[in-house]
Scaffold this motif. Sequence first.
Motif, mmCIF file in Angstrom:
data_model
loop_
_atom_site.group_PDB
_atom_site.id
_atom_site.type_symbol
_atom_site.label_atom_id
_atom_site.label_comp_id
_atom_site.label_asym_id
_atom_site.label_seq_id
_atom_site.Cartn_x
_atom_site.Cartn_y
_atom_site.Cartn_z
ATOM 1 N N ILE A 1 -8.977 11.149 -35.351
ATOM 2 C CA ILE A 1 -9.256 10.777 -33.958
ATOM 3 C C ILE A 1 -10.725 11.024 -33.630
ATOM 4 O O ILE A 1 -11.356 10.234 -32.930
ATOM 5 C CB ILE A 1 -8.318 11.544 -33.003
ATOM 6 N N ILE B 1 -12.571 8.172 -34.936
ATOM 7 C CA ILE B 1 -12.357 7.012 -34.068
ATOM 8 C C ILE B 1 -13.215 7.126 -32.816
ATOM 9 O O ILE B 1 -13.856 6.165 -32.381
ATOM 10 C CB ILE B 1 -10.865 6.896 -33.706
ATOM 11 N N GLY B 2 -13.244 8.353 -32.249
ATOM 12 C CA GLY B 2 -14.062 8.566 -31.063
ATOM 13 C C GLY B 2 -15.530 8.305 -31.341
ATOM 14 O O GLY B 2 -16.235 7.688 -30.535
ATOM 15 N N GLY C 1 -16.082 4.610 -31.622
ATOM 16 C CA GLY C 1 -15.995 4.019 -30.289
ATOM 17 C C GLY C 1 -17.260 4.272 -29.480
ATOM 18 O O GLY C 1 -17.781 3.389 -28.811
ATOM 19 N N LEU C 2 -17.754 5.511 -29.571
ATOM 20 C CA LEU C 2 -18.968 5.869 -28.840
ATOM 21 C C LEU C 2 -20.159 5.070 -29.363
ATOM 22 O O LEU C 2 -20.990 4.590 -28.586
ATOM 23 C CB LEU C 2 -19.218 7.371 -28.999
ATOM 24 N N SER D 1 -16.820 10.616 -21.086
ATOM 25 C CA SER D 1 -17.438 9.576 -21.918
ATOM 26 C C SER D 1 -17.182 9.823 -23.399
ATOM 27 O O SER D 1 -17.301 8.899 -24.198
ATOM 28 C CB SER D 1 -18.934 9.445 -21.629
ATOM 29 N N ALA D 2 -16.794 11.049 -23.767
ATOM 30 C CA ALA D 2 -16.426 11.286 -25.169
ATOM 31 C C ALA D 2 -14.991 10.854 -25.445
ATOM 32 O O ALA D 2 -14.686 10.360 -26.525
ATOM 33 C CB ALA D 2 -16.600 12.764 -25.517
ATOM 34 N N PRO E 1 -13.800 6.318 -25.276
ATOM 35 C CA PRO E 1 -13.806 5.296 -26.333
ATOM 36 C C PRO E 1 -12.655 5.435 -27.323
ATOM 37 O O PRO E 1 -12.489 4.567 -28.169
ATOM 38 C CB PRO E 1 -15.140 5.513 -27.051
ATOM 39 N N ILE E 2 -11.867 6.503 -27.235
ATOM 40 C CA ILE E 2 -10.728 6.640 -28.148
ATOM 41 C C ILE E 2 -9.565 5.835 -27.587
ATOM 42 O O ILE E 2 -9.100 6.115 -26.490
ATOM 43 C CB ILE E 2 -10.309 8.113 -28.298
ATOM 44 N N PRO E 3 -9.085 4.824 -28.313
ATOM 45 C CA PRO E 3 -7.952 4.043 -27.812
ATOM 46 C C PRO E 3 -6.742 4.944 -27.618
ATOM 47 O O PRO E 3 -6.487 5.824 -28.441
ATOM 48 C CB PRO E 3 -7.695 3.029 -28.929
ATOM 49 N N ALA F 1 -4.301 5.722 -30.419
ATOM 50 C CA ALA F 1 -4.675 6.601 -31.519
ATOM 51 C C ALA F 1 -4.028 7.972 -31.346
ATOM 52 O O ALA F 1 -3.805 8.689 -32.316
ATOM 53 C CB ALA F 1 -6.193 6.742 -31.594
#
Lengths: 254, 252
Positions: free
Chosen positions: A223, A226-227, A230-231, B91-92, B95-97, B100
């Motif tokens: 995760i 993934i983060g 995404g960032l 903001s951290a 972006p994690i769907p 997930a």
Amino acid sequence: MGSRLLGAAAPFLVVGALWELVAHAGAFPPRLFPTVEQVAATFIRLTASGILPHHAAETLLRLAVAFGIAALAGALIGIAMGRSRRVEGLLLPLVSIGAPVPGLAYAPLFLLWFGLGDAGSIVLVAFVSLFPVILNSWTGVKAVKEIWIRAAQTMGADERRLFRHVILPGALPYVLTGWRLGLAQAWRILVAVEMLAAVQWGLGWLIFGSREFLNTDVMLAGIAAIGAIGLALEKLVFQPLERYTVVRWGMIAS
Amino acid sequence: MRALISIALFAALYEATARSGWFAPALVPTLPLVGARLYDMLADGSMAGHALSTLYRVFAGLALAAITGLVLGFLVARYRALERFLMPLVSALMPIPSLAWAPVFILWFGLGNVATILIVFYAACFPMLLNTWTGARAVNPLWLRAAGAMGAGGPALFWKVVVPGASPFIITGLRLAFQRAWIAVVGAEMLAASAFGLGWVIFDAKEFLNTDIMLSSLVVIGAIGLVFERLVFGTLEKTTVARWGMVRAAKA
């Protein structure tokens, strides 16, 4: 400088400390609630052994291929719809029916039709991110001012030059917005699709597969990756695109 | 009328494909078959049961997200210290769907409603928070000063000026949150639900190659989404924001 860095890190330190407290308190089984240092160690171990980068690379490749297809096909379809009444009449009802259906609802169907693995997941993600691109490109062509078209025609522009020099630049901000939305959409469902499609490599699969072995530390490391991706997408793709779009919009308004 | 023609064309194309015999009939059922299955599931009430449990999950998650997002959004807009603490975390995490988190939530809370609702909550929370925050900051400072000059105190200022002023953004946030939640609930039900829900029906039907059930549930999912998007949120917008005359003010 140092204090500003500390200020930015403070929220994360506080949450990390809280997490540590809960993890060490022993209220939950450690396998289900690993400590921060365990997750960090797993993250480093998986990165050093190349497993995590491999998963991440496959996920990014899938995202790029699926979104590439959607970006190209969506812009072409959208512009064709904007330019031709007949295409618009034919496709708009279908697009407006398909767009609001949540993309993941199609997932099992597409996996049956196109097979588990790469083909099914890429077709599905491309299909889902197609809709915002089509709708925005179509709106963009429609939003080109009639007076610009007539002015260009008066000055003797033929169809091709009209398209190249008036319609395409006029529609571009909307197409870019469509791409931004489409990419965000693709990213949001790709991870879930990887879980459902039983791909061999991919961050979604890494997380979902660890469930079988209660490897919560691997999940959280996944995760975190993934983060981070995404960032990076947010900072390196969406925000520059948005800034560019806003600048173009500003030009249009003037 | 033209819409009907294009839908009829598409249906005819599909029907021709289904009857051509190129594909296995189990994978591409004909439209009468899908229609009959949809009618059966509607008639015996099983579709309504699945739809209700999906709606329960989506609205439980959405309600939690709306309350959390509203309260935090207003607080963050009001107190700078909180903004500096909370917004980096947001903001951290944003972006994690949300999907997930599905495997983690399944491990922590088991298969079923809690994991599903939490996934929906995660998906819907951020648009709500961000829009409330933006809306509260976008309130015209002139109105605040005018209301203050006319003697409005803290609570009156908040309820009579800030909340109506932020409402266009909040309604947009709610709409966005619903869209996200609706996507998340279908995915979450496929991954984490045990025996009920439209997403689960679709996923379960795959095991038995019941493509007709999948397509019937898809129709129902699309119809419910459309009803909420158009009727509920459209009406909400008309009866609140538009009536208060806030839309034009926000755009200006």
